[in-house]
Write a protein that holds these residues in place. Sequence first.
Motif, PDB file in Angstrom:
ATOM      1  N   LYS A 137       7.297  -8.923  -2.247  1.00 41.36           N
ATOM      2  CA  LYS A 137       8.554  -8.289  -2.662  1.00 41.36           C
ATOM      3  C   LYS A 137       8.818  -7.010  -1.891  1.00 41.36           C
ATOM      4  CE  LYS A 137       8.677 -10.123  -7.346  1.00 41.36           C
ATOM      5  NZ  LYS A 137       8.657  -9.804  -8.768  1.00 41.36           N
ATOM      6  N   ASN A 138       7.766  -6.223  -1.675  1.00 38.79           N
ATOM      7  CA  ASN A 138       7.931  -4.971  -0.952  1.00 38.79           C
ATOM      8  C   ASN A 138       7.520  -5.181   0.500  1.00 38.79           C
ATOM      9  OD1 ASN A 138       7.528  -2.361   0.193  1.00 38.79           O
ATOM     10  ND2 ASN A 138       7.542  -1.513  -1.876  1.00 38.79           N
ATOM     11  N   GLU A 139       8.496  -5.187   1.379  1.00 40.74           N
ATOM     12  CA  GLU A 139       8.258  -5.491   2.792  1.00 40.74           C
ATOM     13  C   GLU A 139       7.296  -4.501   3.444  1.00 40.74           C
ATOM     14  OE1 GLU A 139      12.369  -5.025   3.404  1.00 40.74           O
ATOM     15  OE2 GLU A 139      12.756  -7.176   3.539  1.00 40.74           O
ATOM     16  N   ILE A 140       7.524  -3.220   3.179  1.00 40.26           N
ATOM     17  CA  ILE A 140       6.706  -2.187   3.818  1.00 40.26           C
ATOM     18  C   ILE A 140       5.256  -2.282   3.333  1.00 40.26           C
ATOM     19  CG2 ILE A 140       6.396   0.303   4.123  1.00 40.26           C
ATOM     20  CD1 ILE A 140       9.502   0.489   3.847  1.00 40.26           C
ATOM     21  N   SER A 141       5.067  -2.480   2.031  1.00 38.65           N
ATOM     22  CA  SER A 141       3.703  -2.635   1.493  1.00 38.65           C
ATOM     23  C   SER A 141       3.006  -3.836   2.110  1.00 38.65           C
ATOM     24  CB  SER A 141       3.736  -2.808  -0.028  1.00 38.65           C
ATOM     25  OG  SER A 141       4.046  -1.590  -0.637  1.00 38.65           O
ATOM     26  N   SER A 142       3.739  -4.919   2.281  1.00 38.55           N
ATOM     27  CA  SER A 142       3.151  -6.128   2.882  1.00 38.55           C
ATOM     28  C   SER A 142       2.640  -5.843   4.288  1.00 38.55           C
ATOM     29  CB  SER A 142       4.179  -7.261   2.918  1.00 38.55           C
ATOM     30  OG  SER A 142       4.534  -7.656   1.624  1.00 38.55           O
ATOM     31  N   VAL A 143       3.406  -5.089   5.059  1.00 36.42           N
ATOM     32  CA  VAL A 143       2.998  -4.747   6.424  1.00 36.42           C
ATOM     33  C   VAL A 143       1.817  -3.786   6.391  1.00 36.42           C
ATOM     34  CG1 VAL A 143       3.715  -3.583   8.560  1.00 36.42           C
ATOM     35  CG2 VAL A 143       5.277  -5.178   7.427  1.00 36.42           C
ATOM     36  N   LEU A 144       1.902  -2.737   5.580  1.00 33.98           N
ATOM     37  CA  LEU A 144       0.845  -1.723   5.558  1.00 33.98           C
ATOM     38  C   LEU A 144      -0.473  -2.264   5.004  1.00 33.98           C
ATOM     39  CD1 LEU A 144       2.867   1.478   4.548  1.00 33.98           C
ATOM     40  CD2 LEU A 144       2.011   0.826   6.816  1.00 33.98           C
ATOM     41  N   ARG A 145      -0.419  -3.187   4.064  1.00 38.81           N
ATOM     42  CA  ARG A 145      -1.654  -3.769   3.515  1.00 38.81           C
ATOM     43  C   ARG A 145      -2.421  -4.582   4.559  1.00 38.81           C
ATOM     44  NH1 ARG A 145       1.328  -4.974  -1.725  1.00 38.81           N
ATOM     45  NH2 ARG A 145       0.744  -3.197  -3.001  1.00 38.81           N
ATOM     46  N   ALA A 146      -1.708  -5.139   5.508  1.00 44.50           N
ATOM     47  CA  ALA A 146      -2.344  -5.942   6.560  1.00 44.50           C
ATOM     48  C   ALA A 146      -2.664  -5.102   7.797  1.00 44.50           C
ATOM     49  CB  ALA A 146      -1.430  -7.098   6.945  1.00 44.50           C
ATOM     50  N   SER A 147      -2.528  -3.776   7.657  1.00 41.81           N
ATOM     51  CA  SER A 147      -2.631  -2.890   8.816  1.00 41.81           C
ATOM     52  C   SER A 147      -3.699  -1.820   8.663  1.00 41.81           C
ATOM     53  CB  SER A 147      -1.289  -2.187   9.057  1.00 41.81           C
ATOM     54  OG  SER A 147      -0.257  -3.116   9.248  1.00 41.81           O
ATOM     55  N   GLU A 155       2.461  14.037   6.196  1.00 38.58           N
ATOM     56  CA  GLU A 155       3.698  13.989   5.406  1.00 38.58           C
ATOM     57  C   GLU A 155       4.190  12.553   5.247  1.00 38.58           C
ATOM     58  OE1 GLU A 155       3.522  15.933   8.277  1.00 38.58           O
ATOM     59  OE2 GLU A 155       3.128  17.844   7.274  1.00 38.58           O
ATOM     60  N   LEU A 156       4.115  11.801   6.310  1.00 38.84           N
ATOM     61  CA  LEU A 156       4.569  10.408   6.282  1.00 38.84           C
ATOM     62  C   LEU A 156       3.633   9.549   5.419  1.00 38.84           C
ATOM     63  CD1 LEU A 156       6.950   8.860   7.398  1.00 38.84           C
ATOM     64  CD2 LEU A 156       5.640   8.365   9.442  1.00 38.84           C
ATOM     65  N   LYS A 157       2.339   9.772   5.544  1.00 34.22           N
ATOM     66  CA  LYS A 157       1.377   9.055   4.692  1.00 34.22           C
ATOM     67  C   LYS A 157       1.658   9.349   3.217  1.00 34.22           C
ATOM     68  CE  LYS A 157      -2.564   8.777   7.842  1.00 34.22           C
ATOM     69  NZ  LYS A 157      -3.939   9.243   8.097  1.00 34.22           N
ATOM     70  N   GLU A 158       1.877  10.611   2.917  1.00 34.27           N
ATOM     71  CA  GLU A 158       2.160  11.023   1.540  1.00 34.27           C
ATOM     72  C   GLU A 158       3.467  10.397   1.050  1.00 34.27           C
ATOM     73  OE1 GLU A 158       1.596  12.837  -2.132  1.00 34.27           O
ATOM     74  OE2 GLU A 158       0.205  12.428  -0.490  1.00 34.27           O
ATOM     75  N   TYR A 159       4.458  10.346   1.899  1.00 32.29           N
ATOM     76  CA  TYR A 159       5.744   9.734   1.555  1.00 32.29           C
ATOM     77  C   TYR A 159       5.549   8.267   1.133  1.00 32.29           C
ATOM     78  CZ  TYR A 159      10.389   7.677   2.274  1.00 32.29           C
ATOM     79  OH  TYR A 159      11.564   6.982   2.122  1.00 32.29           O
ATOM     80  N   PHE A 160       4.810   7.507   1.928  1.00 31.79           N
ATOM     81  CA  PHE A 160       4.570   6.096   1.602  1.00 31.79           C
ATOM     82  C   PHE A 160       3.696   5.943   0.353  1.00 31.79           C
ATOM     83  CE2 PHE A 160       5.596   5.260   6.216  1.00 31.79           C
ATOM     84  CZ  PHE A 160       6.763   4.564   5.953  1.00 31.79           C
ATOM     85  N   ARG A 161       2.743   6.867   0.186  1.00 27.57           N
ATOM     86  CA  ARG A 161       1.886   6.814  -1.001  1.00 27.57           C
ATOM     87  C   ARG A 161       2.713   7.045  -2.264  1.00 27.57           C
ATOM     88  NH1 ARG A 161      -0.299   9.612  -4.608  1.00 27.57           N
ATOM     89  NH2 ARG A 161       0.324  11.625  -3.841  1.00 27.57           N
ATOM     90  N   LYS A 162       3.590   8.031  -2.235  1.00 31.36           N
ATOM     91  CA  LYS A 162       4.437   8.350  -3.400  1.00 31.36           C
ATOM     92  C   LYS A 162       5.373   7.204  -3.740  1.00 31.36           C
ATOM     93  CE  LYS A 162       4.592  13.387  -3.285  1.00 31.36           C
ATOM     94  NZ  LYS A 162       5.423  14.564  -3.007  1.00 31.36           N
ATOM     95  N   LYS A 163       5.806   6.492  -2.735  1.00 31.44           N
ATOM     96  CA  LYS A 163       6.703   5.358  -2.973  1.00 31.44           C
ATOM     97  C   LYS A 163       5.924   4.083  -3.356  1.00 31.44           C
ATOM     98  CE  LYS A 163      10.770   5.139  -1.242  1.00 31.44           C
ATOM     99  NZ  LYS A 163      11.914   4.799  -0.431  1.00 31.44           N
ATOM    100  N   GLY A 164       4.610   4.213  -3.428  1.00 33.50           N
ATOM    101  CA  GLY A 164       3.774   3.067  -3.806  1.00 33.50           C
ATOM    102  C   GLY A 164       3.652   2.020  -2.738  1.00 33.50           C
TER     103      GLY A 164
END
Length: 166
Positions: A137-147, A155-164
Amino acid sequence: MIGIIFVSLLCLQACSTETANLEKMTNQQTTNEKSNKQKERITQPSENISEISTLAFRDAENIEITDARKPQHSIEAIIHMDRKMKPETSAEQAFKQAYVFLQQDLKGANWVRFQVMQGSLTIAEIYTTPTAFQTGKNEISSVLRASTISRMSAELKEYFRKKGMR
């Protein structure tokens, strides 16, 4: 008369020997051609590698793809995003587009490197394993989980972490 018959028999024998030799040479040539064709079939790569489409990167200003699946089992994508966007927005859009990109046939690639750039600055760099990638369902999470994240600001890492998304 007997001399003419004898000469005729000699000519017939010579012709039949010549014909037999010609047939033998033709058969040998055909066999060699078949053998060469079989060698060609054996030496041709058995793995069909598909062409990579960059249509997924519709929001990028420019995209550079290096397809090194045969020598290195890798694909590299440098995604140039608009400098005017916030880094968070650029990375989000690039990773959403990477989600679409990863759904094509990437046979032969053990990993894909996505480098997200704004101007000359790399804002994110990830190494994705296509076999570990799963749609969700979450496109970005799907990419990051396989990466594996190679480069990304705190700051960018924290941004993605806050957005789950990580």
